[in-house]
Motif scaffolding. Structure first.
Motif, PDB file in Angstrom:
ATOM      1  N   GLY A 190       0.808  -1.211   0.000  1.00  0.00           N
ATOM      2  CA  GLY A 190       0.000   0.000   0.000  1.00  0.00           C
ATOM      3  C   GLY A 190       0.844   1.265   0.000  1.00  0.00           C
ATOM      4  O   GLY A 190       2.054   1.229  -0.215  1.00  0.00           O
ATOM      5  N   ASN A 191       0.207   2.367   0.264  1.00  0.00           N
ATOM      6  CA  ASN A 191       0.806   3.682   0.208  1.00  0.00           C
ATOM      7  C   ASN A 191       1.871   3.857   1.291  1.00  0.00           C
ATOM      8  O   ASN A 191       1.575   3.767   2.481  1.00  0.00           O
ATOM      9  CB  ASN A 191      -0.341   4.690   0.417  1.00  0.00           C
ATOM     10  N   PRO A 192       3.141   4.115   0.894  1.00  0.00           N
ATOM     11  CA  PRO A 192       4.198   4.231   1.915  1.00  0.00           C
ATOM     12  C   PRO A 192       3.952   5.391   2.881  1.00  0.00           C
ATOM     13  O   PRO A 192       4.321   5.306   4.054  1.00  0.00           O
ATOM     14  CB  PRO A 192       5.465   4.443   1.086  1.00  0.00           C
ATOM     15  N   PHE A 193       3.317   6.484   2.393  1.00  0.00           N
ATOM     16  CA  PHE A 193       3.077   7.607   3.295  1.00  0.00           C
ATOM     17  C   PHE A 193       2.095   7.233   4.402  1.00  0.00           C
ATOM     18  O   PHE A 193       2.219   7.658   5.544  1.00  0.00           O
ATOM     19  CB  PHE A 193       2.561   8.819   2.512  1.00  0.00           C
ATOM     20  N   ARG A 194       1.123   6.389   4.052  1.00  0.00           N
ATOM     21  CA  ARG A 194       0.192   5.943   5.085  1.00  0.00           C
ATOM     22  C   ARG A 194       0.900   5.021   6.069  1.00  0.00           C
ATOM     23  O   ARG A 194       0.624   5.058   7.272  1.00  0.00           O
ATOM     24  CB  ARG A 194      -0.993   5.216   4.451  1.00  0.00           C
ATOM     25  N   MET A 195       1.840   4.201   5.558  1.00  0.00           N
ATOM     26  CA  MET A 195       2.566   3.309   6.464  1.00  0.00           C
ATOM     27  C   MET A 195       3.359   4.123   7.483  1.00  0.00           C
ATOM     28  O   MET A 195       3.399   3.802   8.663  1.00  0.00           O
ATOM     29  CB  MET A 195       3.510   2.394   5.681  1.00  0.00           C
ATOM     30  N   ILE A 196       3.991   5.211   6.975  1.00  0.00           N
ATOM     31  CA  ILE A 196       4.734   6.079   7.893  1.00  0.00           C
ATOM     32  C   ILE A 196       3.797   6.625   8.964  1.00  0.00           C
ATOM     33  O   ILE A 196       4.113   6.648  10.151  1.00  0.00           O
ATOM     34  CB  ILE A 196       5.403   7.231   7.099  1.00  0.00           C
TER      35      ILE A 196
END
Lengths: 196, 229
Positions: free
Chosen positions: B157-163
């Motif tokens: 998924g979206n790396p920014f959401r993972m952060i």
């Protein structure tokens, strides 16, 4: 209470956020260990740290907080990694400039806090900066640690003028992207919970 | 016999750390770095930090074995390994003395020593909090990433959401720990105007003299008699 308008609570906040800052950069410089990857240290750091930095400002909102964070981080990074007083002074100077910029907006202006973050993103220039301004020093260090002159020169070949410009531009862009994301994150999760 | 006869004064450990930095940046050659590491390891053993020494020996074994093996590897692998082990070889000598300082000094001892060195409270409190807090921070980070992995929120998924999934709980934890530490510190009288007193005053002993003399010898040797690698 404890001096310079900072309370014990502020000092503890400074200590905790210094720990986050140092740990993040120690992990980053371990992960980015090859000379090529290491060129990414500042941009990647800038991309990651805005939520930490903006939350730190929101939690202290006082003069000298950023400076002391920079001082603590510079002394510890200096003792552990750089071993060089000049590099520690550069680190500290960057923190002082970042502190002054945020102070101009009373630590409440979003634009100035973000500008302060952009400056602070260059905090870790340290030893990497030495590859540009003190090539011989960096070369001696590498060779004295048991490496061949070829290896040292190969690493220094990366330190060109265009590379420096590319790193600076990438860092500023990454810091702005990160600050944009951080603002939303702080608004959504922290301001509502009453911690920022 | 004094039960503390092998315990270094925290101020000595700080001085040794500075001394090791001087040795590294005297560019005397790798031999002096090994001697410095050996001295640090001996002092750690004397202080009873056996696990830290075992970790150190294991790290060196991996590095030396890797350096030997990598000569048979293709070029890109060899280059990457060399860069990695270079950063370790530069970093390890000071890391040893930092470990000596952190693993064999209690927070109270450190506070007493820094106060004796006349470091202002403005700097003492953040530094002590930092050292107290780093292990807790690492633990929090591990717990959060494994919890998020368990829920399938990391890795796709979206790396920014993972952060965001890692940052929000981590930073909220940081803020909460800060509040708790503040209460604990104020309870112990850290916010008072009067000077604090300490149960154990830091004191120089015989072993401090030996350690400082050994480090001084190393500094002089690295300066005066550089060995080409």
């Amino acid at each position: 209470m404890a001096g310079m308008g900072l309370s014990v609570r502020d000092l503890i906040t400074i200590g905790i956020f210094s720990a986050v800052y140092l740990l993040a950069y120690v992990i980053l410089s371990t992960v980015l260990f090859t000379p090529w990857l290491f060129m990414l240290l500042l941009p990647v750091g800038a991309l990651l740290m805005a939520p930490v930095y903006l939350l730190f400002i929101a939690r202290t909102q006082k003069p000298f907080a950023i400076t002391i964070l920079g001082l603590v981080a510079a002394v510890i990074a200096g003792l552990l990694v750089y071993g060089n007083v000049l590099i520690a002074l550069v680190n500290l100077g960057i923190a002082v400039v970042a502190d002054v910029i945020a102070y101009l907006g009373g630590y409440k202006s979003l634009a100035l806090n973000v500008a302060s973050y952009v400056v602070m993103s260059f905090w870790a220039i340290g030893q990497q900066g030495a590859m540009w301004v003190a090539r011989d020093w960096y070369r001696d260090l590498t060779i004295s640690s048991g490496y061949s002159a070829d290896f040292a020169d190969g690493t220094l070949d990366l330190a060109t003028g265009p590379m420096l410009v590319a790193i600076a531009v990438a860092t500023v862009v990454a810091a702005l992207i990160s600050a944009y994301g951080a603002r939303n994150m702080l608004e959504r999760h922290f301001r509502r919970a009453g911690v920022a | 016999m004094d039960p503390n006869r092998f315990r270094l004064d925290p101020r000595t450990k700080l001085l040794l750390l500075v001394g090791m930095n001087v040795v590294i940046y005297s560019f005397g050659g790798a031999r002096y770095l090994y001697l410095g590491v050996a001295l640090g390891a001996a002092l750690m053993l004397a202080a009873g930090a056996v696990r830290a020494v075992a970790l150190l020996v294991a790290t060196y074994a991996v590095l030396v074995a890797g350096d030997a093996l990598v000569t048979f590897a293709p070029d890109p692998v060899a280059e990457a390994w060399n860069a990695l082990s270079l950063s370790f070889f530069v970093f390890l000598p000071t890391a040893v003395y930092a470990m000596l300082l952190v693993t064999t000094t209690t927070i109270t001892e450190a506070a007493a020593a820094l106060e004796k060195l006349r470091v202002p409270t403005l700097a003492i409190v953040p530094v002590l909090v930092l050292f107290r807090f780093v292990p807790a921070l690492i633990q929090d980070f591990r717990a959060i990433t494994s919890a998020m992995r368990l829920r399938g929120l990391i890795g796709r998924g979206n790396p920014f959401r993972m952060i965001e999934f890692v940052y929000v709980p981590l930073l909220l934890g940081v803020v909460r720990t800060g509040d708790q530490l503040t209460v604990a510190a104020l309870t112990r009288g850290l916010g008072l105007h009067r000077n604090r007193t300490f149960v154990t005053e830091p004191r120089f002993r015989g072993i401090d003299v030996v350690a400082i003399a050994a480090m001084a010898a190393l500094v002089v040797a690295a300066r005066l008699a550089p060995v080409d690698a």
